[in-house]
Enzyme design. Sequence first.
Site, PDB file in Angstrom:
ATOM      1  N   VAL A   1      -5.307   0.062   5.850  1.00 34.44           N
ATOM      2  CA  VAL A   1      -3.977   0.406   6.341  1.00 34.44           C
ATOM      3  C   VAL A   1      -3.581   1.712   5.665  1.00 34.44           C
ATOM      4  CG1 VAL A   1      -3.112  -1.903   6.854  1.00 34.44           C
ATOM      5  CG2 VAL A   1      -2.950  -1.041   4.499  1.00 34.44           C
TER       6      VAL A   1
ATOM      7  N   PHE B   1     -11.708  -1.640   5.816  1.00 36.23           N
ATOM      8  CA  PHE B   1     -10.753  -1.677   6.928  1.00 36.23           C
ATOM      9  C   PHE B   1      -9.373  -1.417   6.331  1.00 36.23           C
ATOM     10  CE2 PHE B   1     -14.147  -4.866   7.601  1.00 36.23           C
ATOM     11  CZ  PHE B   1     -14.812  -4.241   8.650  1.00 36.23           C
TER      12      PHE B   1
ATOM     13  N   CYS C   1       0.822  -1.217   0.000  1.00 33.89           N
ATOM     14  CA  CYS C   1       0.000   0.000   0.000  1.00 33.89           C
ATOM     15  C   CYS C   1       0.855   1.266   0.000  1.00 33.89           C
ATOM     16  CB  CYS C   1      -0.892  -0.027   1.237  1.00 33.89           C
ATOM     17  SG  CYS C   1      -1.831   1.489   1.493  1.00 33.89           S
TER      18      CYS C   1
ATOM     19  N   TYR D   1      -5.440   5.878  -8.959  1.00 37.93           N
ATOM     20  CA  TYR D   1      -6.630   5.106  -8.552  1.00 37.93           C
ATOM     21  C   TYR D   1      -7.864   5.592  -9.305  1.00 37.93           C
ATOM     22  CZ  TYR D   1      -4.194   2.794  -4.701  1.00 37.93           C
ATOM     23  OH  TYR D   1      -3.340   2.019  -3.960  1.00 37.93           O
TER      24      TYR D   1
HETATM   25  N1  LIG Z   1      -7.578   5.421   4.480  1.00 35.71           N
HETATM   26  C1  LIG Z   1      -7.605   5.702   3.067  1.00 35.71           C
HETATM   27  C2  LIG Z   1      -6.364   5.269   2.329  1.00 35.71           C
HETATM   28  C3  LIG Z   1      -5.742   3.986   2.719  1.00 35.71           C
HETATM   29  C4  LIG Z   1      -6.076   2.893   1.733  1.00 35.71           C
HETATM   30  O1  LIG Z   1      -6.765   3.086   0.726  1.00 35.71           O
HETATM   31  N2  LIG Z   1      -5.565   1.706   2.014  1.00 35.71           N
HETATM   32  C5  LIG Z   1      -5.876   0.557   1.188  1.00 35.71           C
HETATM   33  C6  LIG Z   1      -4.634  -0.143   0.701  1.00 35.71           C
HETATM   34  S1  LIG Z   1      -3.685   0.825  -0.421  1.00 35.71           S
HETATM   35  C7  LIG Z   1      -6.649  -0.434   2.035  1.00 35.71           C
HETATM   36  O2  LIG Z   1      -6.272  -0.705   3.165  1.00 35.71           O
HETATM   37  N3  LIG Z   1      -7.718  -0.990   1.487  1.00 35.71           N
HETATM   38  C8  LIG Z   1      -8.519  -1.963   2.176  1.00 35.71           C
HETATM   39  C9  LIG Z   1      -9.780  -2.289   1.416  1.00 35.71           C
HETATM   40  O3  LIG Z   1     -10.057  -1.633   0.406  1.00 35.71           O
HETATM   41  O4  LIG Z   1     -10.481  -3.219   1.835  1.00 35.71           O
HETATM   42  C10 LIG Z   1      -8.880   5.176   2.451  1.00 35.71           C
HETATM   43  O5  LIG Z   1      -9.742   4.749   3.210  1.00 35.71           O
HETATM   44  O6  LIG Z   1      -9.053   5.235   1.252  1.00 35.71           O
END
Ligand SMILES: N[C@@H](CCC(=O)N[C@@H](CS)C(=O)NCC(=O)O)C(=O)O
Length: 302
Positions: free
Chosen positions: A109, A107, A45, A172
């Site tokens: 990271v 959820f 990530c 993205y």
């Molecule tokens: N906290 C932000 C950015 C963090 C983020 O997008 N992390 C991704 C990984 S790059 C993640 O943990 N995704 C989990 C999911 O989509 O289930 C969000 O909610 O968009």
Amino acid sequence: MTTREVEEGHFVRQPNRFTERITADGTGGLPAEPGRYRLFVSYACPWAQRSMIVRRLLGLEDVIGLAVVDPIRDERGWRIPGRDPVTGVEFLSELYLRTDPSFVGRFTVPCVWDTVTERLVTNDFPAITTMMETEFTAHHRPGAPDLYPEALRPEIDELDRRVYTTVNNGVYKAGFATAQDAYEEAFDALFTTLDDLEERLAHRRYLLGDEITEADVRLYTTLARFDAVYYSHFKCNLRRLVDYPNLWAYARDLYAIPAFGETTDFDHIKRHYYVTHPHINPSGIVPKGPFLDWTAPHNRER
Ligand SMILES: N[C@@H](CCC(=O)N[C@@H](CS)C(=O)NCC(=O)O)C(=O)O
């Protein structure tokens, strides 16, 4: 989220749910104490890698704990291989739901767990790095860089608004667009910014001049994933990183620093993106290439 975004196939990122602040003097109830907080990350990530780079550059490895999730995520979300020894959880979702049983959403990271009050205090990724930079100064290693110098904050923040919107999150927006126009809009904005950054880096070693700052950390994590993932998986294929002489040398210059290079795991990155997004890569096949020499001389010292 505007009606236009919903109707027209734009990717919209969810707001960060936990936004408490850890402070140097403890105002707000969350003092920056060594050994108290635990950072949950994925090497895949880009937002999480930022926090790993900063933790390492500032020498906070013994101050803030680290838990790394498995790169492949199924419908249960991120998993901690062998369970996290500190919290005992196997899935990151358990921490979100312990903190807020009514939480609905992804959820994500990076996030920070407080071992004293046993709750997630933040998953606000831009705040996680600036907090390490400004609230944990008493625990920085001797000679640690000032990644967010007060005099440069307005310029760093302004640059970040553009880099975040068109590059970090721009890839993205291109990759997860569900309408041609939305995709092309993100694609055009992304390469306009990259072209400008290429020009900017012709005259300076780092984005703000001679010293590394938070702005470099933020740009780097997207560049590191560009040719391996975003160019193909997210259809960002006007140019590759390697087609930009300055940006590519700049990325290698940063990669040569252990905090950057040793937190860049191309295997985790590729397996995560190509396997975890079946809606855009149904076969789950992970491309073998590209084969890039990230250790080639960059000659950026000149
Ligand atoms: N906290 C932000 C950015 C963090 C983020 O997008 N992390 C991704 C990984 S790059 C993640 O943990 N995704 C989990 C999911 O989509 O289930 C969000 O909610 O968009």
